[in-house]
Scaffold this motif. Sequence first.
Motif, PDB file in Angstrom:
ATOM      1  N   ILE A 178       0.767  -1.317  -0.044  1.00 44.17           N
ATOM      2  CA  ILE A 178       0.015  -0.152   0.093  1.00 44.17           C
ATOM      3  C   ILE A 178       0.897   1.322  -0.056  1.00 44.17           C
ATOM      4  O   ILE A 178       0.810   2.111  -0.716  1.00 44.17           O
ATOM      5  CB  ILE A 178      -0.881  -0.164   1.258  1.00 44.17           C
ATOM      6  CG1 ILE A 178      -2.109  -1.103   0.987  1.00 44.17           C
ATOM      7  CG2 ILE A 178      -1.647   1.268   1.278  1.00 44.17           C
ATOM      8  CD1 ILE A 178      -2.696  -1.676   2.380  1.00 44.17           C
ATOM      9  N   GLY A 179       1.950   1.303   0.765  1.00 45.65           N
ATOM     10  CA  GLY A 179       3.145   2.369   0.485  1.00 45.65           C
ATOM     11  C   GLY A 179       3.478   2.631  -0.576  1.00 45.65           C
ATOM     12  O   GLY A 179       3.517   3.988  -1.060  1.00 45.65           O
ATOM     13  N   MET A 180       3.879   1.511  -1.597  1.00 46.42           N
ATOM     14  CA  MET A 180       4.271   1.869  -2.669  1.00 46.42           C
ATOM     15  C   MET A 180       3.243   2.675  -3.632  1.00 46.42           C
ATOM     16  O   MET A 180       3.586   3.397  -4.443  1.00 46.42           O
ATOM     17  CB  MET A 180       5.089   0.753  -3.423  1.00 46.42           C
ATOM     18  CG  MET A 180       6.192   0.204  -2.644  1.00 46.42           C
ATOM     19  SD  MET A 180       7.364   1.399  -2.982  1.00 46.42           S
ATOM     20  CE  MET A 180       8.735   0.501  -2.375  1.00 46.42           C
ATOM     21  N   ALA A 181       1.986   2.057  -3.445  1.00 45.94           N
ATOM     22  CA  ALA A 181       0.955   2.801  -4.550  1.00 45.94           C
ATOM     23  C   ALA A 181       0.564   3.845  -3.966  1.00 45.94           C
ATOM     24  O   ALA A 181       0.651   4.782  -4.890  1.00 45.94           O
ATOM     25  CB  ALA A 181      -0.279   1.714  -4.243  1.00 45.94           C
ATOM     26  N   LEU A 182       0.627   4.172  -2.806  1.00 42.24           N
ATOM     27  CA  LEU A 182       0.321   5.521  -2.346  1.00 42.24           C
ATOM     28  C   LEU A 182       1.461   6.552  -2.591  1.00 42.24           C
ATOM     29  O   LEU A 182       1.345   7.776  -2.713  1.00 42.24           O
ATOM     30  CB  LEU A 182      -0.127   5.668  -0.720  1.00 42.24           C
ATOM     31  CG  LEU A 182      -1.504   5.148  -0.284  1.00 42.24           C
ATOM     32  CD1 LEU A 182      -1.705   5.068   1.121  1.00 42.24           C
ATOM     33  CD2 LEU A 182      -2.554   5.787  -1.174  1.00 42.24           C
ATOM     34  N   SER A 183       2.596   6.063  -2.449  1.00 38.92           N
ATOM     35  CA  SER A 183       3.894   6.950  -2.889  1.00 38.92           C
ATOM     36  C   SER A 183       3.817   7.095  -4.226  1.00 38.92           C
ATOM     37  O   SER A 183       4.171   8.365  -4.490  1.00 38.92           O
ATOM     38  CB  SER A 183       5.136   5.885  -2.644  1.00 38.92           C
ATOM     39  OG  SER A 183       6.308   6.615  -3.003  1.00 38.92           O
ATOM     40  N   THR A 184       3.539   6.379  -5.229  1.00 38.14           N
ATOM     41  CA  THR A 184       3.301   6.745  -6.467  1.00 38.14           C
ATOM     42  C   THR A 184       2.197   7.868  -6.871  1.00 38.14           C
ATOM     43  O   THR A 184       2.499   8.866  -7.656  1.00 38.14           O
ATOM     44  CB  THR A 184       3.015   5.564  -7.363  1.00 38.14           C
ATOM     45  OG1 THR A 184       3.950   4.602  -7.264  1.00 38.14           O
ATOM     46  CG2 THR A 184       2.769   5.932  -8.836  1.00 38.14           C
ATOM     47  N   ALA A 185       1.009   7.670  -6.133  1.00 37.25           N
ATOM     48  CA  ALA A 185      -0.235   8.693  -6.283  1.00 37.25           C
ATOM     49  C   ALA A 185       0.379   9.895  -5.711  1.00 37.25           C
ATOM     50  O   ALA A 185       0.172  11.020  -6.611  1.00 37.25           O
ATOM     51  CB  ALA A 185      -1.386   8.062  -5.542  1.00 37.25           C
ATOM     52  N   PHE A 186       0.830   9.877  -4.644  1.00 38.45           N
ATOM     53  CA  PHE A 186       1.301  11.189  -3.884  1.00 38.45           C
ATOM     54  C   PHE A 186       2.283  11.829  -4.669  1.00 38.45           C
ATOM     55  O   PHE A 186       2.501  13.161  -4.560  1.00 38.45           O
ATOM     56  CB  PHE A 186       1.503  11.094  -2.374  1.00 38.45           C
ATOM     57  CG  PHE A 186       0.270  10.890  -1.481  1.00 38.45           C
ATOM     58  CD1 PHE A 186      -0.672  10.287  -2.160  1.00 38.45           C
ATOM     59  CD2 PHE A 186       0.554  11.120  -0.338  1.00 38.45           C
ATOM     60  CE1 PHE A 186      -1.922  10.005  -1.066  1.00 38.45           C
ATOM     61  CE2 PHE A 186      -0.561  10.945   0.637  1.00 38.45           C
ATOM     62  CZ  PHE A 186      -1.779  10.265   0.090  1.00 38.45           C
ATOM     63  N   ALA A 187       3.348  11.150  -5.173  1.00 40.50           N
ATOM     64  CA  ALA A 187       4.386  11.738  -6.022  1.00 40.50           C
ATOM     65  C   ALA A 187       3.802  12.571  -7.099  1.00 40.50           C
ATOM     66  O   ALA A 187       4.180  13.574  -7.471  1.00 40.50           O
ATOM     67  CB  ALA A 187       5.182  10.828  -6.416  1.00 40.50           C
ATOM     68  N   VAL A 188       2.851  11.799  -7.778  1.00 36.28           N
ATOM     69  CA  VAL A 188       2.114  12.357  -9.064  1.00 36.28           C
ATOM     70  C   VAL A 188       1.509  13.683  -8.728  1.00 36.28           C
ATOM     71  O   VAL A 188       1.476  14.791  -9.223  1.00 36.28           O
ATOM     72  CB  VAL A 188       1.409  11.407  -9.944  1.00 36.28           C
ATOM     73  CG1 VAL A 188       0.404  12.062 -11.015  1.00 36.28           C
ATOM     74  CG2 VAL A 188       2.183  10.466 -10.554  1.00 36.28           C
ATOM     75  N   ILE A 189       0.642  13.642  -7.821  1.00 33.51           N
ATOM     76  CA  ILE A 189      -0.102  14.592  -7.243  1.00 33.51           C
ATOM     77  C   ILE A 189       0.872  15.772  -6.816  1.00 33.51           C
ATOM     78  O   ILE A 189       0.607  16.956  -6.879  1.00 33.51           O
ATOM     79  CB  ILE A 189      -0.998  14.275  -6.150  1.00 33.51           C
ATOM     80  CG1 ILE A 189      -2.157  13.432  -6.587  1.00 33.51           C
ATOM     81  CG2 ILE A 189      -1.893  15.504  -5.359  1.00 33.51           C
ATOM     82  CD1 ILE A 189      -2.870  12.754  -5.589  1.00 33.51           C
ATOM     83  N   GLY A 190       1.829  15.594  -6.064  1.00 30.13           N
ATOM     84  CA  GLY A 190       2.854  16.430  -5.570  1.00 30.13           C
ATOM     85  C   GLY A 190       3.549  17.107  -6.502  1.00 30.13           C
ATOM     86  O   GLY A 190       3.819  18.497  -6.637  1.00 30.13           O
ATOM     87  N   ALA A 191       4.098  16.459  -7.671  1.00 31.79           N
ATOM     88  CA  ALA A 191       4.818  17.142  -8.757  1.00 31.79           C
ATOM     89  C   ALA A 191       3.739  17.914  -9.524  1.00 31.79           C
ATOM     90  O   ALA A 191       4.012  18.998 -10.015  1.00 31.79           O
ATOM     91  CB  ALA A 191       5.345  15.936  -9.756  1.00 31.79           C
ATOM     92  N   SER A 192       2.370  17.439  -9.800  1.00 30.93           N
ATOM     93  CA  SER A 192       1.653  18.323 -10.511  1.00 30.93           C
ATOM     94  C   SER A 192       1.281  19.907  -9.670  1.00 30.93           C
ATOM     95  O   SER A 192       1.220  20.784 -10.385  1.00 30.93           O
ATOM     96  CB  SER A 192       0.328  17.538 -10.660  1.00 30.93           C
ATOM     97  OG  SER A 192       0.387  16.373 -11.262  1.00 30.93           O
ATOM     98  N   ILE A 193       0.963  19.552  -8.390  1.00 26.76           N
ATOM     99  CA  ILE A 193       0.839  21.112  -7.627  1.00 26.76           C
ATOM    100  C   ILE A 193       2.080  21.513  -7.522  1.00 26.76           C
ATOM    101  O   ILE A 193       1.991  22.797  -7.415  1.00 26.76           O
ATOM    102  CB  ILE A 193       0.341  20.485  -6.375  1.00 26.76           C
ATOM    103  CG1 ILE A 193      -1.065  19.863  -6.341  1.00 26.76           C
ATOM    104  CG2 ILE A 193       0.326  21.635  -5.370  1.00 26.76           C
ATOM    105  CD1 ILE A 193      -1.627  19.257  -5.032  1.00 26.76           C
ATOM    106  N   GLY A 194       3.359  20.858  -7.661  1.00 23.25           N
ATOM    107  CA  GLY A 194       4.663  21.580  -7.394  1.00 23.25           C
ATOM    108  C   GLY A 194       4.804  22.826  -8.532  1.00 23.25           C
ATOM    109  O   GLY A 194       5.837  23.583  -8.205  1.00 23.25           O
ATOM    110  N   PHE A 195       4.326  22.712  -9.548  1.00 23.68           N
ATOM    111  CA  PHE A 195       4.361  23.587 -10.549  1.00 23.68           C
ATOM    112  C   PHE A 195       4.044  25.015 -10.062  1.00 23.68           C
ATOM    113  O   PHE A 195       4.602  25.931 -10.511  1.00 23.68           O
ATOM    114  CB  PHE A 195       3.791  23.297 -11.883  1.00 23.68           C
ATOM    115  CG  PHE A 195       4.466  22.048 -12.642  1.00 23.68           C
ATOM    116  CD1 PHE A 195       5.526  22.484 -13.194  1.00 23.68           C
ATOM    117  CD2 PHE A 195       4.099  20.848 -12.752  1.00 23.68           C
ATOM    118  CE1 PHE A 195       6.305  21.410 -14.218  1.00 23.68           C
ATOM    119  CE2 PHE A 195       4.771  19.912 -13.463  1.00 23.68           C
ATOM    120  CZ  PHE A 195       5.984  20.120 -14.200  1.00 23.68           C
ATOM    121  N   ASN A 196       3.079  25.027  -9.140  1.00 21.27           N
ATOM    122  CA  ASN A 196       2.489  26.334  -8.789  1.00 21.27           C
ATOM    123  C   ASN A 196       3.133  26.710  -7.646  1.00 21.27           C
ATOM    124  O   ASN A 196       2.893  27.996  -6.947  1.00 21.27           O
ATOM    125  CB  ASN A 196       1.004  26.250  -8.589  1.00 21.27           C
ATOM    126  CG  ASN A 196       0.253  26.056 -10.063  1.00 21.27           C
ATOM    127  OD1 ASN A 196       0.778  26.370 -11.215  1.00 21.27           O
ATOM    128  ND2 ASN A 196      -0.836  25.233 -10.032  1.00 21.27           N
TER     129      ASN A 196
END
Length: 152
Positions: free
Chosen positions: A59-77
């Motif tokens: 579960i940690g790996m799955a949530l890590s991937t999802a949170f990384a994508v969300i964090g990178a997307s929001i990180g542009f702003n």
Amino acid sequence: MQLFSTFENTTFLEMAIATLEKNEISKEHIFAVPLDNRMEDRKLFDTIHRSDGTTLIDIGMALSTAFAVIGASIGFNLEWGPIYWGLIGAASGFLVGFSIRLVTEVLVKKKRRLLKGQHSEVILIVECPDHQADLVENILFRHFALGVAKIK
């Protein structure tokens, strides 16, 4: 011929021994050995030499991937940029998933880690002539032996 069988420690074992004695198997040719079952708790963390088939990081790996994508997307702003926020999202997602899995394994599934099912508690060894081996095997299975092995 020797027959080895395993039983739970129930009245069926006693009935099997009594039936064997009625069928001309003497007490000297019947040997029952009680087993010591595991009393310690099972280990939660696996080692390189032993694994129980469950993992704590799925579960940690799955949530890590999802949170990384969300964090990178929001990180542009945001001020630090997408790489830092992607790494922060990955780390926080992994920690959240690992925590969820750890809580479920420790609290919810604690009873599942205990030994389940039927436990062989007694080994019954019967020595008999070859012509009685099938009779003895049938008697043992009729009295709910967990398993039977013949050795000549």
